[in-house]
Design a protein around this motif. Structure first.
Motif, PDB file in Angstrom:
ATOM      1  N   PHE A   1      11.811   2.208  -3.518  1.00 55.04           N
ATOM      2  CA  PHE A   1      10.757   2.125  -4.529  1.00 55.04           C
ATOM      3  C   PHE A   1       9.453   2.710  -3.990  1.00 55.04           C
ATOM      4  O   PHE A   1       8.801   3.535  -4.627  1.00 55.04           O
ATOM      5  CB  PHE A   1      10.578   0.669  -4.951  1.00 55.04           C
ATOM      6  CG  PHE A   1       9.431   0.415  -5.878  1.00 55.04           C
ATOM      7  CD1 PHE A   1       9.345   1.065  -7.099  1.00 55.04           C
ATOM      8  CD2 PHE A   1       8.438  -0.492  -5.544  1.00 55.04           C
ATOM      9  CE1 PHE A   1       8.284   0.831  -7.966  1.00 55.04           C
ATOM     10  CE2 PHE A   1       7.380  -0.739  -6.400  1.00 55.04           C
ATOM     11  CZ  PHE A   1       7.304  -0.076  -7.611  1.00 55.04           C
ATOM     12  N   ARG A   2       9.062   2.291  -2.783  1.00 45.06           N
ATOM     13  CA  ARG A   2       7.813   2.798  -2.193  1.00 45.06           C
ATOM     14  C   ARG A   2       7.873   4.305  -1.959  1.00 45.06           C
ATOM     15  O   ARG A   2       6.867   5.007  -2.065  1.00 45.06           O
ATOM     16  CB  ARG A   2       7.532   2.078  -0.871  1.00 45.06           C
ATOM     17  CG  ARG A   2       7.198   0.603  -0.999  1.00 45.06           C
ATOM     18  CD  ARG A   2       6.762   0.038   0.356  1.00 45.06           C
ATOM     19  NE  ARG A   2       6.715  -1.419   0.358  1.00 45.06           N
ATOM     20  CZ  ARG A   2       7.710  -2.202   0.734  1.00 45.06           C
ATOM     21  NH1 ARG A   2       8.854  -1.663   1.136  1.00 45.06           N
ATOM     22  NH2 ARG A   2       7.587  -3.512   0.703  1.00 45.06           N
TER      23      ARG A   2
ATOM     24  N   LEU B   1       9.620   3.324 -12.713  1.00 45.58           N
ATOM     25  CA  LEU B   1       9.271   2.892 -11.356  1.00 45.58           C
ATOM     26  C   LEU B   1       8.661   4.039 -10.547  1.00 45.58           C
ATOM     27  O   LEU B   1       7.626   3.880  -9.899  1.00 45.58           O
ATOM     28  CB  LEU B   1      10.513   2.357 -10.639  1.00 45.58           C
ATOM     29  CG  LEU B   1      11.177   1.104 -11.208  1.00 45.58           C
ATOM     30  CD1 LEU B   1      12.399   0.730 -10.364  1.00 45.58           C
ATOM     31  CD2 LEU B   1      10.215  -0.061 -11.281  1.00 45.58           C
TER      32      LEU B   1
ATOM     33  N   VAL C   1       4.674   3.999  -9.003  1.00 50.15           N
ATOM     34  CA  VAL C   1       4.456   3.503  -7.644  1.00 50.15           C
ATOM     35  C   VAL C   1       3.507   4.381  -6.837  1.00 50.15           C
ATOM     36  O   VAL C   1       2.612   3.879  -6.137  1.00 50.15           O
ATOM     37  CB  VAL C   1       5.782   3.309  -6.890  1.00 50.15           C
ATOM     38  CG1 VAL C   1       6.491   4.633  -6.647  1.00 50.15           C
ATOM     39  CG2 VAL C   1       5.539   2.579  -5.566  1.00 50.15           C
TER      40      VAL C   1
ATOM     41  N   VAL D   1       2.701  -3.325  -2.236  1.00 50.13           N
ATOM     42  CA  VAL D   1       3.916  -4.023  -2.670  1.00 50.13           C
ATOM     43  C   VAL D   1       4.390  -4.846  -1.480  1.00 50.13           C
ATOM     44  O   VAL D   1       4.910  -4.319  -0.500  1.00 50.13           O
ATOM     45  CB  VAL D   1       5.005  -3.030  -3.113  1.00 50.13           C
ATOM     46  CG1 VAL D   1       6.240  -3.790  -3.611  1.00 50.13           C
ATOM     47  CG2 VAL D   1       4.481  -2.091  -4.189  1.00 50.13           C
TER      48      VAL D   1
END
Length: 311
Positions: A181-182, A225, A229, A239
């Motif tokens: 995700f990051r 997403l 991000v 996060v």
């Protein structure tokens, strides 16, 4: 031992009972405080402080839940329990069971039960009270409580997924998910999400929200997403991986460390089935100072626009 000392020793258990019945940190804390006031005002000597106070906090919680259910019917958008970072009641031998009963999925299943069914299920199935103690707590006969417990178990069992992940598998998947995700890794995220994954948020109409409360489908969720991000991180957003309600999750913070929202991940059959975000600022105050989510979203979109990420 004084009454105060007995009460403080039992406080973690009382809060844990109340939270599972109510799904609200603030209401559970109020129920525990009301139980203390009632015990303090009573001149009755009790054989077991645990039994007495568990019964009092259960009755208080049932009354609160009955009025809360009316408010929840008018709630704007999806309703989720308030996120709980740590269960104060520790029982190493039953830690896994206790954590499972805290999950967002389990608490939402409990919402389907009547207040009495919910209280009986929590006391009997989660905390292992015998039926005489359960009956005394809810003011019903043992026979009635057995029927309530049977109905509650049936509703809970029928709503649970058939193939839940074990804790190690779940935690490893969550770690890989938040890393991807990051990094905005589309392929890795897509691989970890169920085809019909849902990203659902609880804003209560008090914070930015997706239309209809959420989005579904792996491609749509991944696109959302990845879109958000990078600009969120560019404006100083963080996060922070954290267990939430006994599940893998995260706390999203702005550049000043204030809480924007919390996420929990439901893992079923080796993939992430549901991502639940609590965004309503009224439900986040106990986690820490709360951010202005509207401003955070505006800043995120400005950063995205300025870098030409809209495509």
């Amino acid at each position: 031992m004084t009454r105060t000392e007995e009460f403080e020793e039992l406080r973690p258990l009382l809060f844990s009972i109340a939270y599972r019945i109510l799904g609200s940190v603030a209401e559970a804390e109020d129920a525990v405080q009301e139980s203390w006031l009632r015990w303090q005002a009573s001149e009755t000597e009790v054989a077991s402080a645990k039994s007495y106070l568990s019964a009092v906090v259960t009755r208080v919680s049932i009354d609160v839940l009955r009025s809360a259910r009316v408010r929840r019917e008018a709630y704007v958008g999806p309703w989720f329990p308030e996120p709980l970072l740590t269960d104060p009641y520790e029982d190493p031998e039953r830690s896994a069971e206790l954590a499972d009963s805290l999950s967002m999925a389990a608490l939402l299943l409990l919402e389907r039960l009547t207040p009495l069914e919910r209280a009986v299920f929590v006391l009997r199935e989660v905390f292992g009270f015998d039926f005489p103690a359960v009956a005394a707590a809810v003011g019903r006969s043992e026979a009635a409580c057995r029927k309530l417990a049977t109905r509650a178990r049936h509703h809970m069992d029928s709503g649970r997924p058939r193939f839940e992940a074990d804790r190690r598998e779940r935690d490893e998947l969550a770690e890989r998910f938040f890393d991807a995700f990051r990094e905005g890794d589309v392929d890795a995220l897509t691989e970890m999400l169920a085809a019909d994954v849902q990203l659902v948020g609880d804003s209560g109409g008090k914070a930015p929200q997706w239309r209809g409360g959420g989005v579904s489908g792996a491609d749509t969720v991944v696109r959302l997403l990845v879109t958000l991000v990078a600009p969120f991180v560019r404006i100083g957003g963080v996060v922070e991986r954290h267990e939430v309600n006994g599940q893998p999750g995260a706390i999203f913070r702005d550049r000043d460390g204030r809480v924007v929202n919390t996420w929990t991940l439901d893992v079923v059959d080796g993939r992430i089935q549901t991502i639940r975000a609590v965004v309503n600022p009224d439900k986040l105050g106990h986690v820490g100072p709360v951010a202005d989510a509207w401003e955070t979203v505006r800043e995120t979109y400005r950063a995205r626009r300025d870098r030409g990420d809209e495509g």
